[in-house]
Design an enzyme around this catalytic site. Structure first.
Site, PDB file in Angstrom:
ATOM      1  N   HIS A  54      14.483 -24.964  -6.345  1.00 51.15           N
ATOM      2  CA  HIS A  54      16.105 -25.315  -5.674  1.00 51.15           C
ATOM      3  C   HIS A  54      16.635 -23.447  -5.488  1.00 51.15           C
ATOM      4  O   HIS A  54      16.882 -23.184  -6.638  1.00 51.15           O
ATOM      5  CB  HIS A  54      16.971 -25.876  -6.728  1.00 51.15           C
ATOM      6  N   LEU A  55      16.682 -23.337  -4.316  1.00 47.50           N
ATOM      7  CA  LEU A  55      17.200 -22.016  -4.006  1.00 47.50           C
ATOM      8  C   LEU A  55      18.737 -21.939  -3.883  1.00 47.50           C
ATOM      9  O   LEU A  55      19.472 -20.686  -4.000  1.00 47.50           O
ATOM     10  CB  LEU A  55      16.547 -21.327  -3.213  1.00 47.50           C
ATOM     11  N   ASN A  86      18.621 -30.078  -0.928  1.00 44.04           N
ATOM     12  CA  ASN A  86      19.810 -30.190  -1.553  1.00 44.04           C
ATOM     13  C   ASN A  86      20.765 -29.111  -1.570  1.00 44.04           C
ATOM     14  O   ASN A  86      21.502 -29.068  -2.748  1.00 44.04           O
ATOM     15  CB  ASN A  86      19.818 -31.227  -2.846  1.00 44.04           C
ATOM     16  N   ASP A 146      15.325 -35.052  -2.682  1.00 47.33           N
ATOM     17  CA  ASP A 146      15.204 -34.357  -4.068  1.00 47.33           C
ATOM     18  C   ASP A 146      16.765 -34.389  -4.603  1.00 47.33           C
ATOM     19  O   ASP A 146      17.428 -33.749  -4.100  1.00 47.33           O
ATOM     20  CB  ASP A 146      14.313 -33.407  -4.258  1.00 47.33           C
ATOM     21  N   HIS A 173      11.833 -38.289  -4.802  1.00 45.79           N
ATOM     22  CA  HIS A 173      12.365 -38.346  -6.116  1.00 45.79           C
ATOM     23  C   HIS A 173      12.773 -39.735  -6.594  1.00 45.79           C
ATOM     24  O   HIS A 173      13.499 -40.484  -6.282  1.00 45.79           O
ATOM     25  CB  HIS A 173      13.744 -37.764  -6.219  1.00 45.79           C
ATOM     26  N   ASN A 272      16.909 -33.936 -14.923  1.00 41.88           N
ATOM     27  CA  ASN A 272      16.748 -35.130 -14.179  1.00 41.88           C
ATOM     28  C   ASN A 272      15.411 -35.064 -13.440  1.00 41.88           C
ATOM     29  O   ASN A 272      15.366 -34.428 -12.465  1.00 41.88           O
ATOM     30  CB  ASN A 272      17.843 -35.747 -13.208  1.00 41.88           C
ATOM     31  N   ASP A 299      10.663 -27.295 -10.408  1.00 40.33           N
ATOM     32  CA  ASP A 299      12.121 -27.887 -10.328  1.00 40.33           C
ATOM     33  C   ASP A 299      12.850 -27.037 -10.856  1.00 40.33           C
ATOM     34  O   ASP A 299      13.937 -27.452 -11.355  1.00 40.33           O
ATOM     35  CB  ASP A 299      11.954 -29.455 -11.109  1.00 40.33           C
ATOM     36  N   HIS A 303      21.841 -23.341 -12.158  1.00 40.67           N
ATOM     37  CA  HIS A 303      23.146 -23.767 -12.199  1.00 40.67           C
ATOM     38  C   HIS A 303      24.307 -22.851 -12.778  1.00 40.67           C
ATOM     39  O   HIS A 303      23.859 -22.152 -13.625  1.00 40.67           O
ATOM     40  CB  HIS A 303      23.376 -25.146 -13.031  1.00 40.67           C
ATOM     41  N   PRO A 317      22.271 -31.757 -14.268  1.00 41.07           N
ATOM     42  CA  PRO A 317      21.070 -31.594 -14.710  1.00 41.07           C
ATOM     43  C   PRO A 317      20.036 -30.579 -14.134  1.00 41.07           C
ATOM     44  O   PRO A 317      20.437 -30.192 -12.984  1.00 41.07           O
ATOM     45  CB  PRO A 317      20.462 -32.987 -14.462  1.00 41.07           C
TER      46      PRO A 317
HETATM   47  O1  DOR Z   1      17.378 -31.796 -12.970  1.00 45.08           O
HETATM   48  C1  DOR Z   1      17.408 -31.800 -11.788  1.00 45.08           C
HETATM   49  N1  DOR Z   1      18.123 -30.971 -11.089  1.00 45.08           N
HETATM   50  N2  DOR Z   1      16.656 -32.837 -11.105  1.00 45.08           N
HETATM   51  C2  DOR Z   1      16.949 -32.945  -9.490  1.00 45.08           C
HETATM   52  O2  DOR Z   1      16.408 -33.941  -9.240  1.00 45.08           O
HETATM   53  C3  DOR Z   1      17.974 -32.128  -8.888  1.00 45.08           C
HETATM   54  C4  DOR Z   1      17.885 -31.035  -9.759  1.00 45.08           C
HETATM   55  C5  DOR Z   1      19.142 -30.103  -9.088  1.00 45.08           C
HETATM   56  O3  DOR Z   1      19.220 -29.989  -7.884  1.00 45.08           O
HETATM   57  O4  DOR Z   1      20.016 -29.414  -9.869  1.00 45.08           O
END
Ligand code: DOR
Length: 423
Positions: A54-55, A86, A146, A173, A272, A299, A303, A317
């Site tokens: 996730h960038l 996402n 995802d 996912h 998650n 993954d 955040h 998550p």
């Molecule tokens: O823990 C997670 N974070 N699981 C996911 O499927 C999405 C991801 C996120 O985009 O933060």
């Protein structure tokens, strides 16, 4: 283009050799004028490939950008990452995937391969423009919602059928959403003790079972993201034995950490799918070792502080992963005798490249010189403040890990030297 002589390095941990890097490829011949890198004691692996990063750009540049995430990836030994869809706006059009791809080229530290959303806005209602994303400059081959499952079985079937036309793959996912409403952690004895709503293993396993049946029915390729339970490994083993075209990934954290960490109420452990039990960890390790699970994928889920440093229930998550993945894989798989360096390279480079539709990486003469040099004897303790990521949510802060990436080359140019990013 620079020329490098990497002296005394052990490809896949084997006998030491001198590797000549010239014109972007692994070369033969004269090393005259080459810059020398003393690599005695280091292991060379093909550049790592991440299927699941996730960038956060566009939209959450306060948590990560293509630039900062690329730097974290290079420091972790990666030369290619698949950037999840996402974002905000969602990567569901040719325009957005081209934007991410272009930002990756500008950063120039790893090949950024955008993942396209399966459904418009990740809403699970209608298919996104899969063909337009595949035909775009970004040449998307992996499609995923995802963060959310493609829940509607008819839409999932259509997506699987559609991607066949251009050799694409749908990365699911796997989470049956009705079974995880309000879920905070793995359903089990720890959740019962803590009084937190549980995320049952069956929510993942039911979706995988459905999807392998759909993939077999339409003869298409399915990839399962972040497999986390022993039952999922059993279903994948069954599907593969029948010849279904399914591949799967497991994250470093699901290979190491367990759900009792939730008892700390530290949201850094909220992810998650959730951390599971020691029995699940053992089954995931065995499944990865025997090839039921094809790849390790990070993954990497950065955040911002305000989304993570809050109470458990409100926290988002996800965990950082790029800078620590190889070390955690060494700890979980190599130090336990389950995989050697070659086995790790298969699961962190060759298999993810194959699944993502990238050329096969290799350490042979003529191959692109995209490689990573690892000090197998190093031990280090991740410090969140020192991370190249814009976020700090690593679950390994203060935890000693084995093996450290010393240098990374992308098509012959160093992106990391002496453990530091070159840009
Ligand atoms: O823990 C997670 N974070 N699981 C996911 O499927 C999405 C991801 C996120 O985009 O933060």
């Amino acid at each position: 283009m620079s020329t490098w002589l990497i002296k005394g390095v052990a490809p896949y941990g084997g006998d030491p050799v001198d590797l000549l890097v010239a014109d972007g490829v692994i070369a033969e011949g004269s090393a005259a004028g080459a810059q020398v890198l003393d690599a005695a004691g280091l292991v060379a692996l093909p550049g790592l490939v991440d299927l699941h990063t996730h960038l956060r750009e566009p939209g959450r540049e306060d948590a990560e950008t293509v630039q900062t995430g690329s730097r974290a990836a290079a420091l972790g030994g990666y030369t290619a990452v698949h950037a999840m869809a996402n974002t905000d706006p969602v990567a569901d059009t040719a325009g957005v995937v081209e934007q991410v791809w272009r930002l990756g080229r500008e950063a120039g530290l790893v090949d950024v391969r955008p993942v396209g959303a399966v459904t418009v806005g990740l809403r699970g209602e209608r298919l996104a423009e899969l063909g337009a994303m595949a035909d775009s400059a970004a040449r998307v081959r992996v499609f995923s919602d995802d963060g959310m499952a493609v829940h509607d079985p008819q839409l999932m079937r259509r997506a699987l059928e559609y991607v066949k036309a251009f050799g694409g793959v749908v990365a699911q996912h796997a989470e049956e959403p009705r079974l995880t409403e309000g879920a905070q952690m793995n359903e089990g004895v720890v959740a019962a003790r803590l009084g937190l709503t549980g995320w049952p293993a069956a929510a993942e396993e039911a979706m995988i079972a459905r999807d392998v049946l759909l993939a077999a029915h339409v003869g298409s390729r399915l990839h399962v993201c972040h497999v986390s339970t022993a039952g999922s490994v059993d279903i994948l083993r069954w599907a593969k034995a029948k010849g279904t075209r399914v591949t799967a990934e497991v994250t470093p954290h699901h290979l190491l950490l367990t759900d009792d960490l939730a008892a700390t109420y530290d949201p850094v452990y909220k992810v998650n799918p959730p951390l599971r039990t020691a029995q699940d960890v053992a089954a995931l390790r065995a499944g990865l070792a025997d090839g039921t699970i094809d790849a390790i994928a990070t993954d990497h889920a950065p955040h911002a502080l305000e989304d993570k440093e809050t109470e458990w229930g409100a926290a988002r998550p996800g965990m950082l992963g790029l800078e620590t993945a190889l070390s955690v894989a060494v700890l979980a798989m190599r130090e336990t005798g389950l995989l050697d360096w070659r086995g790790l390279a298969e699961r962190m480079s060759a298999a993810p490249a194959r699944i993502g539709g990238l050329p096969a990486p290799g350490l042979v003469v003529g191959a692109p010189a995209s490689l990573t040099l690892v000090d197998p004897a190093a031990r280090w303790t991740p410090d969140p403040a020192a991370s190249a990521s814009r976020s700090r949510n690593t679950p390994y802060a203060g935890r000693e890990l084995p093996a450290r990436v010393v240098a990374t080359f992308l098509r012959g140019e160093p992106t990391v030297l002496d453990g530091k990013a070159t840009r």
